[in-house]
Design an enzyme around this catalytic site. Structure first.
Site, mmCIF file in Angstrom:
data_model
loop_
_atom_site.group_PDB
_atom_site.id
_atom_site.type_symbol
_atom_site.label_atom_id
_atom_site.label_comp_id
_atom_site.label_asym_id
_atom_site.label_seq_id
_atom_site.Cartn_x
_atom_site.Cartn_y
_atom_site.Cartn_z
ATOM 1 N N CYS A 115 39.582 44.681 40.933
ATOM 2 C CA CYS A 115 39.635 44.495 42.386
ATOM 3 C C CYS A 115 38.301 44.700 43.090
ATOM 4 C CB CYS A 115 40.677 45.433 42.992
ATOM 5 S SG CYS A 115 42.347 45.132 42.381
ATOM 6 N N HIS A 372 45.123 39.927 49.225
ATOM 7 C CA HIS A 372 44.163 40.532 48.301
ATOM 8 C C HIS A 372 43.832 39.570 47.166
ATOM 9 C CE1 HIS A 372 42.114 43.155 45.660
ATOM 10 N NE2 HIS A 372 43.156 43.739 45.068
ATOM 11 N N CYS A 402 40.497 50.766 45.007
ATOM 12 C CA CYS A 402 40.954 51.234 43.710
ATOM 13 C C CYS A 402 40.821 50.086 42.721
ATOM 14 C CB CYS A 402 42.388 51.733 43.780
ATOM 15 S SG CYS A 402 43.577 50.499 44.360
ATOM 16 N N GLY A 404 42.119 48.581 38.835
ATOM 17 C CA GLY A 404 43.016 48.663 37.701
ATOM 18 C C GLY A 404 42.351 49.291 36.486
#
Length: 418
Positions: A115, A372, A402, A404
């Protein structure tokens, strides 16, 4: 120019005791942003970019970079594409840049830090400029989630699965969200209240036209799924905001991941989205020579690791780590904060643990309301955050997300368009 060079040398010899005054100093060797633009964010599989391939998205956005900046493409030495789902991203970055008008002397690459890939691309270009490897480069974050996801096709090797943290890297994101909610008692009510506020802020911002200076019109071809008829349209607005969303309406949505818990829903989680953002960076002295407008100074970025099963809390470690490097206080020194709303569970946790003032964070809504597109969000946050800084005449922007597999990343910028 000579004065700025002297100030740069003096600042290294006699560094300021105040972190804030140190990062706001202007030196010839600063890495600066001269353009920050993005596409509208559209709904995956059914929105405006559902029939638009990643290569065309990147190509068209790079053409917009040349058009909007009026830069000589020969000056751009490297282009870095942040992307998560497409294994051919490195091919795409190179081919799209050449087709868009950049010369063969402009290199290209891709990066994937899930991300935060868009921010990672910015960091990579900025680090090259800072080290003297290049003087000018473009960072892009782009994702066509309509083309496919990033799920593992098969389990890890048995040797990896013997380690619990390594095994947890296979957990679906929805499961990690439920882990955060359960482990830290982030209630369904708290998550729905946060999500409702995100939708309401995005609605207010869109109606007021606050996104207009960061979004570039994007021409695409849409195919009717029933008739196959094609039509050309120009996208100008984000498709994610759902007007009239309330806490009460979100409370009625059933859990999205019932196998793992009952707190995360399609209403309080980020949307599946297509979109892209581009950041043009160069040395301050280069920007001045090229007569480019300086929007902001890139101060730095960093990453921090957390347990993969609770990957959502990554910003709670990355943000203090980054601010500590610059001797800054989150509450006193930072004006605008963009924390990616991958899930309301992690956003609520990070807000509470860090003591973030809600009036400073995601002022225009976040990924729950806007969407997103995985590789794009890290760059999209910069576009949105700097635009909000200009609107409010604020100086310090902090972005974070954050990641993954259990990581967090944060970036720090100084707005110079006051």
């Amino acid at each position: 120019m000579a004065t700025e060079r002297l100030n740069s040398i003096l600042s290294h010899l006699s560094p300021s005791k105040s972190g804030l005054s140190a990062i706001t100093q202007k030196n010839a060797d600063d890495v600066v942003i001269t353009l920050a633009i993005r596409t509208p964010l559209t709904k995956g599989f059914k929105g405006g970019m559902k029939d638009t391939s990643l290569d065309f998205i990147v190509y068209q956005l790079l053409k917009k970079v040349i058009e909007k900046s009026n830069i000589d493409p020969q000056m751009v030495e490297d282009i870095c594409l942040g992307n998560v789902s497409n294994g051919k991203a490195a091919y795409i970055a190179r081919a799209a840049s050449l087709a868009a008008g950049f010369p063969t002397t402009s290199a290209a690459s891709s990066v994937n830090r899930f991300c935060s890939s868009g921010l990672k691309a910015v960091q990579d270009i900025a680090n090259q400029i800072s080290s003297g490897s290049i003087e000018c480069g473009v960072a892009i974050g782009a994702e066509s989630m309509s083309e496919g996801g990033d799920r593992l096709e098969k389990p890890f090797h048995d040797a990896l699965l013997q380690n619990q943290d390594a095994k947890d890297c296979m957990q679906p994101m929805g499961q990690t969200s439920e882990n955060v909610g359960n482990d830290f008692d982030i209630s369904r009510e708290a998550q729905d209240k946060f999500a409702a506020e995100s939708y309401q802020r995005a609605e207010r911002a869109q109606k007021a036209g606050w996104f207009d200076d960061e979004i570039v019109p994007f021409a695409v071809t849409i195919k009717d799924p029933k008739t196959g008829e094609e039509k050309k349209v120009t996208l100008t607005k984000d498709e994610g905001p759902r007007y009239g969303t309330t806490f009460e309406s979100l409370s009625k949505i059933r859990p999205a991941f019932p196998a793992y818990g009952d707190r995360s829903t399609g209403g309080n989680s980020s949307q599946v989205t297509d979109g892209a953002a581009a950041i043009l960076l160069m040395k301050r002295s280069t920007a001045q020579k090229m007569n480019q407008p300086i929007l902001a100074k890139f101060c730095g970025a960093t990453v921090a690791g957390v347990a993969p099963r609770i990957m959502g809390i990554g910003p709670s470690l990355a943000i203090p780590k980054l601010l500590g490097k610059f001797n800054l206080n989150l509450q006193k020194d930072v004006d605008i904060i963009e924390v990616n709303e991958a899930f309301a569970s992690m956003a609520v946790y990070c807000t509470n643990v860090l003591g973030i003032d809600p009036s400073k964070m995601n002022v225009r809504g976040g990924a729950i309301a806007l969407g997103h597109p995985l590789g794009a969000t890290g760059a999209r946050q910069i576009c949105t955050g700097l635009s909000e800084c200009r609107r409010q005449k604020k100086k310090i922007l902090l972005t974070s997300m954050c990641i993954g597999t259990g990581q967090g990343m944060a970036g720090l910028f100084v707005n110079e368009q006051l």
